[in-house]
Design a protein around this motif. Structure first.
Motif, PDB file in Angstrom:
ATOM      1  N   GLY A  68       0.821  -1.202   0.000  1.00 20.02           N
ATOM      2  CA  GLY A  68       0.000   0.000   0.000  1.00 20.02           C
ATOM      3  C   GLY A  68       0.852   1.248   0.000  1.00 20.02           C
ATOM      4  N   GLY A  69       0.205   2.363  -0.229  1.00 22.46           N
ATOM      5  CA  GLY A  69       0.913   3.633  -0.205  1.00 22.46           C
ATOM      6  C   GLY A  69       1.491   3.987  -1.556  1.00 22.46           C
ATOM      7  N   SER A  70       2.251   5.042  -1.562  1.00 21.43           N
ATOM      8  CA  SER A  70       2.881   5.485  -2.799  1.00 21.43           C
ATOM      9  C   SER A  70       4.257   6.050  -2.478  1.00 21.43           C
ATOM     10  CB  SER A  70       2.019   6.542  -3.492  1.00 21.43           C
ATOM     11  OG  SER A  70       1.898   7.679  -2.671  1.00 21.43           O
ATOM     12  N   ILE A  71       5.065   6.127  -3.494  1.00 24.82           N
ATOM     13  CA  ILE A  71       6.409   6.681  -3.335  1.00 24.82           C
ATOM     14  C   ILE A  71       6.469   7.986  -4.108  1.00 24.82           C
ATOM     15  CG2 ILE A  71       8.864   6.323  -3.779  1.00 24.82           C
ATOM     16  CD1 ILE A  71       8.366   3.330  -3.452  1.00 24.82           C
ATOM     17  N   GLU A  72       6.896   9.018  -3.434  1.00 26.34           N
ATOM     18  CA  GLU A  72       6.970  10.350  -4.037  1.00 26.34           C
ATOM     19  C   GLU A  72       8.076  10.397  -5.092  1.00 26.34           C
ATOM     20  OE1 GLU A  72       7.502  14.981  -2.534  1.00 26.34           O
ATOM     21  OE2 GLU A  72       7.517  13.359  -1.073  1.00 26.34           O
ATOM     22  N   LYS A  73       7.811  11.117  -6.177  1.00 20.94           N
ATOM     23  CA  LYS A  73       8.818  11.392  -7.205  1.00 20.94           C
ATOM     24  C   LYS A  73       9.208  12.852  -7.089  1.00 20.94           C
ATOM     25  CE  LYS A  73       7.554   8.135 -10.813  1.00 20.94           C
ATOM     26  NZ  LYS A  73       7.170   7.984 -12.223  1.00 20.94           N
ATOM     27  N   VAL A  74      10.519  13.110  -7.106  1.00 21.03           N
ATOM     28  CA  VAL A  74      11.035  14.464  -6.962  1.00 21.03           C
ATOM     29  C   VAL A  74      12.117  14.680  -8.012  1.00 21.03           C
ATOM     30  CG1 VAL A  74      12.295  16.030  -5.420  1.00 21.03           C
ATOM     31  CG2 VAL A  74      10.575  14.487  -4.480  1.00 21.03           C
ATOM     32  N   ASN A  75      12.094  15.822  -8.668  1.00 18.32           N
ATOM     33  CA  ASN A  75      13.157  16.164  -9.604  1.00 18.32           C
ATOM     34  C   ASN A  75      14.424  16.416  -8.795  1.00 18.32           C
ATOM     35  OD1 ASN A  75      14.984  17.424 -11.361  1.00 18.32           O
ATOM     36  ND2 ASN A  75      13.327  18.296 -12.580  1.00 18.32           N
ATOM     37  N   GLY A  76      15.425  15.565  -8.996  1.00 20.00           N
ATOM     38  CA  GLY A  76      16.666  15.659  -8.241  1.00 20.00           C
ATOM     39  C   GLY A  76      17.450  16.929  -8.486  1.00 20.00           C
ATOM     40  N   LYS A  77      17.158  17.622  -9.586  1.00 16.73           N
ATOM     41  CA  LYS A  77      17.844  18.883  -9.877  1.00 16.73           C
ATOM     42  C   LYS A  77      17.235  20.043  -9.102  1.00 16.73           C
ATOM     43  CE  LYS A  77      19.196  17.598 -14.560  1.00 16.73           C
ATOM     44  NZ  LYS A  77      19.056  17.915 -15.982  1.00 16.73           N
ATOM     45  N   GLU A  78      16.065  19.808  -8.508  1.00 17.54           N
ATOM     46  CA  GLU A  78      15.353  20.887  -7.823  1.00 17.54           C
ATOM     47  C   GLU A  78      15.325  20.717  -6.309  1.00 17.54           C
ATOM     48  OE1 GLU A  78      11.501  20.921  -9.666  1.00 17.54           O
ATOM     49  OE2 GLU A  78      12.309  21.561 -11.607  1.00 17.54           O
ATOM     50  N   ILE A  79      16.142  19.820  -5.781  1.00 25.06           N
ATOM     51  CA  ILE A  79      16.169  19.597  -4.338  1.00 25.06           C
ATOM     52  C   ILE A  79      17.624  19.661  -3.871  1.00 25.06           C
ATOM     53  CG2 ILE A  79      16.192  17.090  -4.638  1.00 25.06           C
ATOM     54  CD1 ILE A  79      14.600  16.840  -2.048  1.00 25.06           C
ATOM     55  N   SER A  80      17.847  20.324  -2.760  1.00 25.44           N
ATOM     56  CA  SER A  80      19.206  20.419  -2.222  1.00 25.44           C
ATOM     57  C   SER A  80      19.533  19.154  -1.431  1.00 25.44           C
ATOM     58  CB  SER A  80      19.330  21.631  -1.301  1.00 25.44           C
ATOM     59  OG  SER A  80      18.594  21.413  -0.104  1.00 25.44           O
ATOM     60  N   TYR A  81      20.809  18.963  -1.181  1.00 28.64           N
ATOM     61  CA  TYR A  81      21.225  17.812  -0.391  1.00 28.64           C
ATOM     62  C   TYR A  81      20.615  17.883   1.011  1.00 28.64           C
ATOM     63  CZ  TYR A  81      24.018  14.412   2.090  1.00 28.64           C
ATOM     64  OH  TYR A  81      24.403  13.349   2.858  1.00 28.64           O
ATOM     65  N   ASN A  82      20.650  19.066   1.623  1.00 31.83           N
ATOM     66  CA  ASN A  82      20.099  19.214   2.979  1.00 31.83           C
ATOM     67  C   ASN A  82      18.608  18.904   3.015  1.00 31.83           C
ATOM     68  OD1 ASN A  82      22.571  19.875   4.079  1.00 31.83           O
ATOM     69  ND2 ASN A  82      22.263  22.086   3.854  1.00 31.83           N
ATOM     70  N   GLU A  83      17.885  19.352   1.997  1.00 32.30           N
ATOM     71  CA  GLU A  83      16.453  19.067   1.931  1.00 32.30           C
ATOM     72  C   GLU A  83      16.214  17.563   1.746  1.00 32.30           C
ATOM     73  OE1 GLU A  83      12.483  20.652  -0.451  1.00 32.30           O
ATOM     74  OE2 GLU A  83      14.473  21.194  -1.199  1.00 32.30           O
ATOM     75  N   PHE A  84      17.028  16.926   0.912  1.00 32.91           N
ATOM     76  CA  PHE A  84      16.928  15.478   0.712  1.00 32.91           C
ATOM     77  C   PHE A  84      17.132  14.740   2.033  1.00 32.91           C
ATOM     78  CE2 PHE A  84      19.370  11.532   0.055  1.00 32.91           C
ATOM     79  CZ  PHE A  84      18.411  10.770  -0.589  1.00 32.91           C
TER      80      PHE A  84
END
Length: 142
Positions: free
Chosen positions: A6-22
């Motif tokens: 169940g559930g889902s896995i979020e997709k995030v553009n890796g170019k738009e997220i900082s290392y700290n945010e990750f």
């Protein structure tokens, strides 16, 4: 009877997220995420495959064909592993192409009445060709 997921896995553009945010949003919480866009500029994605997704085998033979590599013969066991043979990348590619032309699997060859699948194993490509920058490891995985 099977496993229900169940559930889902979020997709995030890796170019738009900082290392700290990750780290804060995913790593620290052990939260799975699919990072997209990180391979867009990789040379390997441009050179190694055609637009239809098939591998550019001729490129490997032409540019890297003389490299000696370990190939596992998946049809023959030695002790607890497959038999290993050494061959050049060009020889491995030739087996692959010859078998495809005969209607076989994409990386196997005929020997007698048996069919053996070859697996190019543990090629240290980046070490052998440091001037060919095939990819850049994303900061999230360093």
């Amino acid at each position: 009877m099977g496993i229900e997921i169940g559930g889902s896995i979020e997709k995030v553009n890796g170019k738009e997220i900082s290392y700290n945010e990750f780290v804060e949003r995913y790593l620290a919480k052990n939260q799975p995420v699919v990072l997209t866009g990180l391979m867009d500029d990789w040379r390997a994605c441009k050179d190694w495959v055609f637009d239809n997704g098939k591998p550019n085998l001729k490129l490997f033979s032409t540019h890297f064909g003389n490299s000696k590599v370990q190939v596992a013969d998946c049809g023959t066991r030695e002790f607890t592993d497959q038999k290993r043979v050494e061959m050049t990348v060009s020889e491995f590619i030739d087996h692959w192409i010859d078998d495809r032309e005969c209607g076989g699997a994409s990386n196997s060859f005929q020997e007698g009445n048996g069919k053996f699948v070859l697996y190019l194993k543990d090629w240290h490509f980046v070490t052998e060709y440091p001037e060919y920058v095939a990819y850049k490891t994303p900061v999230f995985f360093l």
